[in-house]
Design a protein around this motif. Structure first.
Motif, short mmCIF file in Angstrom:
data_model
loop_
_atom_site.label_atom_id
_atom_site.label_comp_id
_atom_site.label_asym_id
_atom_site.label_seq_id
_atom_site.Cartn_x
_atom_site.Cartn_y
_atom_site.Cartn_z
N LYS A 134 0.94 -0.91 -0.09
CA LYS A 134 -0.23 0.52 -0.19
C LYS A 134 0.94 1.14 -0.42
O LYS A 134 0.10 2.50 -0.81
N TYR A 135 2.10 1.49 1.23
CA TYR A 135 2.87 2.64 1.18
C TYR A 135 3.73 2.37 0.32
O TYR A 135 4.77 3.82 0.33
N GLN A 136 4.93 1.35 -0.12
CA GLN A 136 6.21 1.20 0.32
C GLN A 136 6.62 2.85 -1.53
O GLN A 136 7.62 3.40 -0.99
N ASN A 137 5.27 2.56 -1.95
CA ASN A 137 6.26 4.04 -3.16
C ASN A 137 5.64 5.32 -2.72
O ASN A 137 6.11 6.34 -3.83
N HIS A 138 5.06 5.48 -1.54
CA HIS A 138 4.51 7.08 -1.02
C HIS A 138 5.50 6.87 0.12
O HIS A 138 5.00 8.19 1.59
N LEU A 139 6.13 6.21 1.03
CA LEU A 139 7.16 6.40 1.82
C LEU A 139 7.48 8.04 1.66
O LEU A 139 8.17 8.04 2.60
N GLY A 140 8.52 8.20 0.69
CA GLY A 140 8.74 9.58 0.70
C GLY A 140 8.62 10.78 1.14
O GLY A 140 7.67 11.69 1.45
N THR A 141 6.53 10.58 0.50
CA THR A 141 5.93 12.27 0.90
C THR A 141 4.72 11.23 2.43
O THR A 141 4.26 13.12 2.00
N ILE A 142 5.39 11.01 3.15
CA ILE A 142 4.14 10.06 3.96
C ILE A 142 4.38 11.47 4.88
O ILE A 142 5.70 11.72 5.30
N GLN A 143 3.43 12.02 5.62
CA GLN A 143 3.41 12.87 6.65
C GLN A 143 2.49 12.77 7.98
O GLN A 143 1.25 11.36 7.73
N PHE A 144 3.56 12.91 9.32
CA PHE A 144 2.24 12.40 10.59
C PHE A 144 2.23 13.76 11.40
O PHE A 144 2.50 14.76 11.03
N ALA A 145 0.81 13.23 11.96
CA ALA A 145 0.31 14.83 12.75
C ALA A 145 -0.14 13.78 13.64
O ALA A 145 -1.17 13.06 13.82
N GLU A 146 -0.90 14.55 14.70
CA GLU A 146 -0.89 14.24 15.81
C GLU A 146 -3.01 14.67 15.85
O GLU A 146 -2.50 15.86 15.52
N TYR A 147 -3.85 14.41 16.16
CA TYR A 147 -5.26 14.98 16.27
C TYR A 147 -5.58 14.26 17.54
O TYR A 147 -6.41 12.76 17.38
N ASP A 148 -5.80 15.05 18.58
CA ASP A 148 -6.83 14.30 19.64
C ASP A 148 -6.77 12.54 20.29
O ASP A 148 -7.65 12.48 20.50
N GLY A 149 -4.74 12.83 20.37
CA GLY A 149 -5.33 11.76 21.14
C GLY A 149 -5.02 9.99 19.35
O GLY A 149 -4.96 9.24 19.68
N ALA A 150 -4.59 10.70 18.49
CA ALA A 150 -4.62 9.97 17.22
C ALA A 150 -3.90 10.08 16.24
O ALA A 150 -3.24 11.75 16.24
N LEU A 151 -3.24 9.48 15.75
CA LEU A 151 -2.60 9.68 15.11
C LEU A 151 -3.10 9.97 13.40
O LEU A 151 -3.56 8.75 12.38
N GLN A 183 -1.13 18.71 1.76
CA GLN A 183 0.02 18.77 1.06
C GLN A 183 1.34 19.96 2.44
O GLN A 183 2.17 19.12 2.35
N SER A 184 0.36 20.30 3.29
CA SER A 184 0.97 19.87 4.62
C SER A 184 0.15 20.36 6.37
O SER A 184 -1.23 20.27 5.54
N VAL A 185 0.53 19.74 7.30
CA VAL A 185 -0.53 20.17 8.07
C VAL A 185 1.03 21.14 9.37
O VAL A 185 1.66 21.17 9.50
N PHE A 186 0.12 21.94 9.87
CA PHE A 186 0.23 21.86 10.99
C PHE A 186 -0.63 22.19 12.30
O PHE A 186 -1.65 22.62 12.15
N TYR A 187 -0.09 22.57 13.97
CA TYR A 187 -0.48 22.89 15.11
C TYR A 187 -0.17 24.11 15.31
O TYR A 187 0.53 24.84 15.48
N LEU A 188 -1.75 24.64 15.54
CA LEU A 188 -1.69 26.06 15.99
C LEU A 188 -2.36 25.69 17.68
O LEU A 188 -3.13 25.51 17.90
N VAL A 189 -1.00 26.04 19.01
CA VAL A 189 -1.42 26.08 19.67
C VAL A 189 -2.94 27.01 20.35
O VAL A 189 -3.22 26.77 21.20
#
Length: 211
Positions: A134-151, A183-189
């Motif tokens: 599913k993901y091997q060909n896209h690992l270079g563009t993978i991005q994580f974010a935390e949201y309310d106890g979830a990934l 395309q991007s993600v950020f958390y605003l305190v």
């Protein structure tokens, strides 16, 4: 002064900044962002992929083993190799969720807790073969974010269907998010909100009305 090759700037706390290039992790003097003494630098056996703040230190992923780095002053930083042989794949694919660090590897999601890394929780959802399919060909563009106890996991190029995995009291639940494009993600305190950008659009994740 800091090298112009440094990248991945992180605020470790106590006035200390960290950044890296190649297999070197550098630290600034406390509250002196213009001063980066070579004596504080840590060498690793592999080139560094990414790093994320963890307490008073960092989780560092490399093209080989992951490491934890801890200390309260830049001259007291110590590094320890984790128990798991899993390389990191992207500097964007590391996050802290519900007190645990998580990063993406070639075999799945590595959960790091108390200096111990494991693929066990990832394997509840993905075998090694399924993850790679599913993901091997896209690992270079993978991005994580935390949201309310979830990934939240997505691809900046839209290479796969984004998904959300709970890490709190609903641990073990996974939801795919086929309508999410970012395309991007950020958390605003200041607003306690997670924001996604797509082109010139800026959207708050979970900020609308459930349908």
């Amino acid at each position: 002064p800091p090298s112009q090759n440094l990248k991945g700037l992180r605020n470790v706390g106590n006035g200390i900044l960290a950044a890296w290039f190649g297999n070197q992790l550098w630290f600034s003097d406390a509250y002196k962002p213009w001063s980066w003494p070579p004596s504080y630098m840590k060498n690793f056996g592999w080139p560094i992929v990414g790093a994320e703040v963890q307490g008073t230190g960092l989780l560092v992923t490399t093209l080989g083993n992951p490491y934890t780095v801890f200390g309260i002053t830049p001259d007291s930083m110590t590094s320890d190799k984790l128990n798991i042989d899993q390389a990191g794949v992207s500097k964007w694919a590391i996050a802290s969720v519900s007190g645990r660090m998580i990063y993406a590897s070639n075999d799945g999601l590595v959960m790091v807790n108390g200096g111990h890394g494991s693929l066990a929780e990832s394997q509840l959802f993905f075998t090694r073969e399924v993850w790679r399919e599913k993901y091997q060909n896209h690992l270079g563009t993978i991005q994580f974010a935390e949201y309310d106890g979830a990934l939240l996991v997505f691809s900046r190029s839209g290479g796969f269907t984004p998904f959300l995995i709970r890490m709190d009291e609903a641990e073990g639940a996974m939801s795919e998010l086929p309508g999410l494009v970012a395309q991007s993600v950020f958390y605003l305190v200041t607003t306690d909100g997670l924001y996604l950008s797509n082109g010139n659009a800026l959207l708050q994740f979970g900020g609308g009305v459930a349908k």
